[in-house]
Design a protein around this motif. Structure first.
Motif, PDB file in Angstrom:
ATOM      1  N   CYS A  43       3.022   1.010  -3.815  1.00  0.00           N
ATOM      2  CA  CYS A  43       2.337   0.789  -5.095  1.00  0.00           C
ATOM      3  C   CYS A  43       1.204   1.799  -5.297  1.00  0.00           C
ATOM      4  O   CYS A  43       0.482   2.133  -4.342  1.00  0.00           O
ATOM      5  CB  CYS A  43       1.738  -0.621  -5.146  1.00  0.00           C
ATOM      6  N   ALA A  44       1.051   2.226  -6.539  1.00  0.00           N
ATOM      7  CA  ALA A  44      -0.158   2.963  -6.895  1.00  0.00           C
ATOM      8  C   ALA A  44      -1.350   2.013  -6.773  1.00  0.00           C
ATOM      9  O   ALA A  44      -1.202   0.790  -6.873  1.00  0.00           O
ATOM     10  CB  ALA A  44      -0.045   3.508  -8.313  1.00  0.00           C
ATOM     11  N   ALA A  45      -2.528   2.573  -6.551  1.00  0.00           N
ATOM     12  CA  ALA A  45      -3.713   1.762  -6.265  1.00  0.00           C
ATOM     13  C   ALA A  45      -3.969   0.714  -7.338  1.00  0.00           C
ATOM     14  O   ALA A  45      -4.349  -0.424  -7.035  1.00  0.00           O
ATOM     15  CB  ALA A  45      -4.932   2.671  -6.105  1.00  0.00           C
ATOM     16  N   GLU A  46      -3.718   1.067  -8.616  1.00  0.00           N
ATOM     17  CA  GLU A  46      -4.043   0.139  -9.698  1.00  0.00           C
ATOM     18  C   GLU A  46      -3.084  -1.059  -9.759  1.00  0.00           C
ATOM     19  O   GLU A  46      -3.365  -2.047 -10.450  1.00  0.00           O
ATOM     20  CB  GLU A  46      -4.031   0.871 -11.051  1.00  0.00           C
ATOM     21  N   TYR A  47      -1.947  -1.008  -9.039  1.00  0.00           N
ATOM     22  CA  TYR A  47      -0.973  -2.089  -9.084  1.00  0.00           C
ATOM     23  C   TYR A  47      -1.012  -2.974  -7.838  1.00  0.00           C
ATOM     24  O   TYR A  47      -0.352  -4.020  -7.795  1.00  0.00           O
ATOM     25  CB  TYR A  47       0.450  -1.529  -9.211  1.00  0.00           C
ATOM     26  N   ARG A  48      -1.760  -2.576  -6.826  1.00  0.00           N
ATOM     27  CA  ARG A  48      -1.675  -3.263  -5.540  1.00  0.00           C
ATOM     28  C   ARG A  48      -2.178  -4.703  -5.587  1.00  0.00           C
ATOM     29  O   ARG A  48      -1.577  -5.605  -4.994  1.00  0.00           O
ATOM     30  CB  ARG A  48      -2.445  -2.467  -4.484  1.00  0.00           C
ATOM     31  N   GLN A  49      -3.263  -4.937  -6.293  1.00  0.00           N
ATOM     32  CA  GLN A  49      -3.806  -6.286  -6.351  1.00  0.00           C
ATOM     33  C   GLN A  49      -2.826  -7.238  -7.032  1.00  0.00           C
ATOM     34  O   GLN A  49      -2.631  -8.376  -6.592  1.00  0.00           O
ATOM     35  CB  GLN A  49      -5.150  -6.286  -7.095  1.00  0.00           C
ATOM     36  N   PRO A 102       4.596  -1.320 -11.610  1.00  0.00           N
ATOM     37  CA  PRO A 102       3.647  -2.427 -11.466  1.00  0.00           C
ATOM     38  C   PRO A 102       4.342  -3.721 -11.086  1.00  0.00           C
ATOM     39  O   PRO A 102       3.693  -4.701 -10.735  1.00  0.00           O
ATOM     40  CB  PRO A 102       3.010  -2.527 -12.863  1.00  0.00           C
ATOM     41  N   ASN A 154       0.821  -1.211   0.000  1.00  0.00           N
ATOM     42  CA  ASN A 154       0.000   0.000   0.000  1.00  0.00           C
ATOM     43  C   ASN A 154       0.854   1.259   0.000  1.00  0.00           C
ATOM     44  O   ASN A 154       0.466   2.296  -0.556  1.00  0.00           O
ATOM     45  CB  ASN A 154      -0.932  -0.005   1.207  1.00  0.00           C
TER      46      ASN A 154
END
Length: 391
Positions: free
Chosen positions: A159-165, A193, A156
């Motif tokens: 990473c940017a939000a779009e890469y966290r998963q 990413p 968290n």
């Protein structure tokens, strides 16, 4: 000697390899390993240290060393000698409060041990192209990776939000050890990413953002270095400090001994409580722990050196300190926070080192303060040539 050390550091392939087979250390192995400390390569002793037909797939780390050049082959033997000294020093009863762990050394396997390699070669996955097996190999306890909650915090934060998963699902990120750099600040970059948490470099400003107790860390590292210097008599050259987990508590049939509930707690439990489930829940809540390892460039010093040549010893220890400086707070920093970290590190180091030397020759008592004074004076030349941190 310094040139040789640097050549080893940059030319050897000291690579971690996990055996895919189930391997377990013999419970008597440490006692037998202790008998070979500081001896020459005694084949009759070493060949008896066998891990064949063992269990626990994820708890043993194998490190192999490339056979070329030939002069580098002693590096893992040097690692074993220093590792054993540090392990014994950490387990000394007077260090029961030290907040740092050292992995258990399990086995040293020379490339000439044909019996061991014939039994175990098939257990190893494909290795680096520069490694030819059989090779000199050191087996030790794998440092437990950071728990899930700590990995999620790093993801968290980094990473940017779009890469966290994607980062959370990456299986390699489960093997997360964080190198703690108390004298370096992170250079901000565009989030990637492809974040990897394996051997993650965690800088001072990142620890501050994560609200990590950096004062406790500076104190723990100061104490650990004191024990390595004064009880193990090891110079700590190029060692690594990382943050992992407490050692895993695996199911060993006696669940109650592992959980250690009081009789009153058991009485208060509902009838038919699934105690083994409680063990599983507990195992998912590992506490983070500071660990130290990687002793292959270390040298052992002896008491006579400290008595008869104290200045030479201090100069050498300060040089080793400066070579490994990312892990330590540094002196003479203008920032109040970093200055405070140095005070906590140096005070804890002197206190613990003085405790360690109480039972030794009184002529050694001045060494801890002389070491700190040497660091303040910059007697050892740091990689950057001064005491300033580098981004």
């Amino acid at each position: 000697m310094d040139d040789l050390r640097r050549a080893i550091q940059h030319s050897s392939e000291d690579l971690p390899i996990s055996a895919t087979s189930a391997l377990r250390a013999n419970i008597n192995l440490m006692n037998r390993l202790s008998t070979i400390r500081d001896q020459h390569h005694n084949e009759s002793v070493i060949n008896d240290l066998d891990l064949h037909e063992c269990s626990s797939p994820d708890t043993i780390l194998y490190r192999v060393l490339t056979p070329e050049p030939f002069s580098y082959e002693d590096a893992l033997w040097d690692d074993l000698k220093a590792h054993l000294r540090v392990k014994e020093a950490f387990e000394n009863p007077q260090n029961n409060a030290i907040h740092c762990g050292v992995p258990k050394p399990f086995n040293y396997i020379p490339k000439t041990n044909n019996t061991w390699w014939e039994r175990n070669m098939s257990f190893f996955p494909t290795v680096h192209d520069s490694i030819t097996l059989p090779a000199m190999t050191l087996a030790s306890e794998r440092t437990p990776p950071l728990p899930t909650i700590a990995r999620e915090a790093l993801i968290n934060n980094q990473c940017a939000a779009e890469y966290r998963q994607f980062a959370a699902a990456n299986p390699t990120n489960r093997d997360c050890l964080a190198r703690k750099y108390l004298c370096r600040r992170h250079m901000k970059t565009t989030p990637s990413p492809n974040l990897t948490l394996r051997n993650f470099n965690l800088h001072l400003d990142q620890m501050i953002e994560l609200k990590y107790p950096i004062g406790n860390l500076a104190t723990a590292i100061g104490e650990a270095l004191a024990v390595i210097h004064r009880l193990a008599n090891v110079d700590a050259y190029d060692i690594e400090f990382v943050l992992g987990s407490e050692t895993d508590s695996r199911y060993k049939h006696n669940v109650l001994s592992t959980l250690k509930p009081s009789s009153d707690q058991v009485v208060a439990m509902p009838m038919y409580t699934d105690i083994e489930h409680l063990l599983a829940v507990k195992s998912e809540r590992h506490a983070t722990r500071l660990w130290v390892f990687d002793f292959n460039l270390c040298h052992i010093w002896y008491q006579d050196t400290g008595i008869n040549h104290p200045e030479s010893l201090i100069t050498h220890l300060v040089e080793a300190f400066s070579e490994d400086d990312p892990y330590y707070p540094l002196p003479l920093m203008e920032n109040a926070l970093e200055h405070g970290l140095w005070d906590m590190f140096s005070n804890s180091h002197i206190r613990k080192a003085s405790e360690a030397l109480q039972a030794r020759d009184p002529r050694l008592a001045c060494l801890p303060q002389k070491f700190i004074d040497g660091c303040l004076a910059g007697d050892g030349e740091s990689p950057e040539g001064n005491w300033s941190w580098s981004p």
